[in-house]
Design an enzyme around this catalytic site. Sequence first.
Site, short mmCIF file in Angstrom:
data_model
loop_
_atom_site.label_atom_id
_atom_site.label_comp_id
_atom_site.label_asym_id
_atom_site.label_seq_id
_atom_site.Cartn_x
_atom_site.Cartn_y
_atom_site.Cartn_z
N ASP A 1 0.84 -1.19 0.00
CA ASP A 1 0.00 0.00 0.00
C ASP A 1 0.88 1.25 0.00
O ASP A 1 1.92 1.28 0.66
CB ASP A 1 -0.88 -0.04 1.26
N LYS B 1 4.40 4.58 -3.20
CA LYS B 1 4.95 5.86 -3.66
C LYS B 1 5.30 6.78 -2.49
O LYS B 1 6.10 7.71 -2.64
CB LYS B 1 3.89 6.51 -4.56
N HIS B 2 4.69 6.52 -1.33
CA HIS B 2 4.87 7.42 -0.19
C HIS B 2 5.94 6.97 0.79
O HIS B 2 6.10 7.57 1.85
CB HIS B 2 3.52 7.62 0.52
N GLU C 1 1.80 0.01 -4.90
CA GLU C 1 0.83 1.02 -5.34
C GLU C 1 1.54 2.34 -5.63
O GLU C 1 2.05 2.99 -4.72
CB GLU C 1 -0.24 1.24 -4.27
N GLY D 1 -0.58 8.72 -13.33
CA GLY D 1 -0.89 8.41 -14.72
C GLY D 1 0.25 8.76 -15.65
O GLY D 1 0.11 8.67 -16.87
#
Length: 534
Positions: free
Chosen positions: A230, A233-234, A254, A258
């Site tokens: 989850d 990207k963070h 995740e 786009g």
Amino acid sequence: MRTSIISAAAATAVAFAGLGSAADLAAWKSRSIYQVMVDRFARTDGSTDAACDDLSLFCGGTWKGLTNNLDYIQDMGFTAVQISPIVKNLEEHTAVGDAYHGYWSVDNYALNDRFGTEQEFKDLVAAMHKRDMLLMVDVVVNNMVQAFDNVVPPKVDYSKFNPFNDEKYFHPYCNVTKWENATDYQNCWLYPYGVALADLATDTKPVADELGNWVKGLVANYSIDGLRIDAAKHVNDGFLPGFVESSGVFAFGEVLTGEPEDMCRYQTKGLLPGMPNYLEYYPLNDAFNGGSLIDVAEMRNKAASSCNDTTALGSFLENHDMPRFANRNQDMALAKNAMTYILLNDGIPTVYQGQEQHFNGSLTPSNRETVWSSKYNKEAPLYVLTSALNKVRNNAIKLSDDYISTPSETLWADVNHLCLKKGPYGSQIVFCINNKSSKGDSYQVSVGGFQANDKVVEVLRCKVSTADVSGNVTVYMGKGEPKVYVPQSALKDTGLCTTTEEDAPVADNGASALGLTGSMLLAAVFGWAAVLLA
Ligand SMILES: *[C@@H]1O[C@H](CO)[C@@H](O)[C@H](O)[C@H]1NC(C)=O
Ligand SMILES: *[C@@H]1O[C@H](CO)[C@@H](O)[C@H](O)[C@H]1NC(C)=O
Ligand SMILES: *[C@@H]1O[C@H](CO)[C@@H](O)[C@H](O)[C@H]1NC(C)=O
Ligand SMILES: *[C@@H]1O[C@H](CO)[C@@H](O)[C@H](O)[C@H]1NC(C)=O
Ligand SMILES: *[C@@H]1O[C@H](CO)[C@@H](O)[C@H](O)[C@H]1NC(C)=O
Ligand SMILES: *[C@@H]1O[C@H](CO)[C@@H](O)[C@H](O)[C@H]1NC(C)=O
Ligand SMILES: *[C@@H]1O[C@H](CO)[C@@H](O)[C@H](O)[C@H]1NC(C)=O
């Protein structure tokens, strides 16, 4: 310390690209995943009439409920299941609801007893493995979570977390505000409202090492086959390869973007083996909502040139974070085309529970409807379609070792149509999607992908036809339905289309039963290949 862990992670990245989970990646590529949010899939007692009036609270789904309903998933042809996080979450009611979704970890070393006992979880895994289905578990590494009163900075009682029971394991509080600035969205805290998502310092060695040990134990103790990470990207880039390596299994991370440059670097730099395909998610949804299928074709090309391997991306149309497809457009033919695309696209198909029932929820939590409200209807049009397409794909994979690794070839793309061929000759699948909707007109087109005089079957209607001298088949479009062709020889012993009839034009909407327009008749006589405009 920060410098040393970054260089250690860089070294791991090289190892990961070189060997790592190559076998696991290959195993996952041939799977098709059904995504389950446990609280919303099935109850232990199997009841289907109890409504869940407030979707921000627990609705009562369990691991045992899921175990009891694996037939529903397997009969649709899925060969893997992704489930929501399994560790213990916060118990409080918060301003943003309960932890029914599993993303609010407080104790990484305890299972979430809202979903059942440890034995019930192990029974679920055993039942899946007995069916030769793989289990993917969602894991949260970006943060631990506590209820908070919206007074910033949050007063977090770190001693309540296991194992990160001290402030030193976390980044100091700041709210993510600069969504274009990686330092900001990786080190600050996400969405501080109702709950505080205390941001783990995954860029420090003690935290990275502990998470690595934890996931290794989790995978081993419960025989987990793959992970969804989850909010990948963070967390800092350098954390990811070591974490995946420690787990020893395939992972989707995740990465919500786009933009090919933003997403593909996770693959080309060896940070993650796979990601859900958010690149195609946006143009695909738009193509059925006033956009164009040309944009999907263009994004496919961009992704193929920016990413190392689009066959390792998760092909999806819906998930638990986004409004349902049917929330924007209720038309069943459009939903069928979109479903056809994600199941036959390059990459690992991932279908979110309820998509097969044409659920239409909007933003969270209304996109987390209870599946039991559908009574697990196996006659629902998208259930039937998914079942046929997964079986066709599973069969192609069985017929050819090269099916998965052969990238799709674009046969035809225009604003309304996209026709692709996937797989080597003999096990190829040729399919055409369109965005005409169920009001679509009747016409015919000629599409390639076969050899002269091949007998082919359109598997959604079980119609046979013969390829012309150029290896093209005549596609009888109508009512906006998708079309899927395979060589007739490939269907031997599959139980698919055991009875067939000769293909023929589709009755026009509102036209006579025969449905032949003058121009179509001419086309049939002269064998015209061009798209006939009604
Ligand atoms: C955090 O930042 C978001 C914008 O990214 C803003 O909408 C929100 O109000 C902020 N919350 C707090 C608690 O500062
Ligand atoms: C990015 O965000 C960090 C942390 O919030 C901040 O210190 C830094 O100045 C920002 N950089 C830019 C270029 O805005
Ligand atoms: C896995 O099992 C071992 C042995 O019982 C235990 O020490 C460890 O904490 C477990 N790990 C997880 C993540 O449950
Ligand atoms: C991906 O491709 C790039 C460019 O060809 C290459 O440098 C890199 O090593 C590849 N990465 C992986 C993980 O295969
Ligand atoms: C299909 O594509 C055309 C051309 O881009 C567009 O005008 C039309 O609105 C699209 N159809 C749907 C249902 O979105
Ligand atoms: C969503 O689906 C329900 C149940 O089929 C239906 O009653 C409702 O009208 C739909 N909502 C929208 C926005 O189309
Ligand atoms: C065969 O199909 C292709 C599209 O796949 C099309 O471009 C071509 O014109 C067709 N050829 C004939 C002879 O119809």
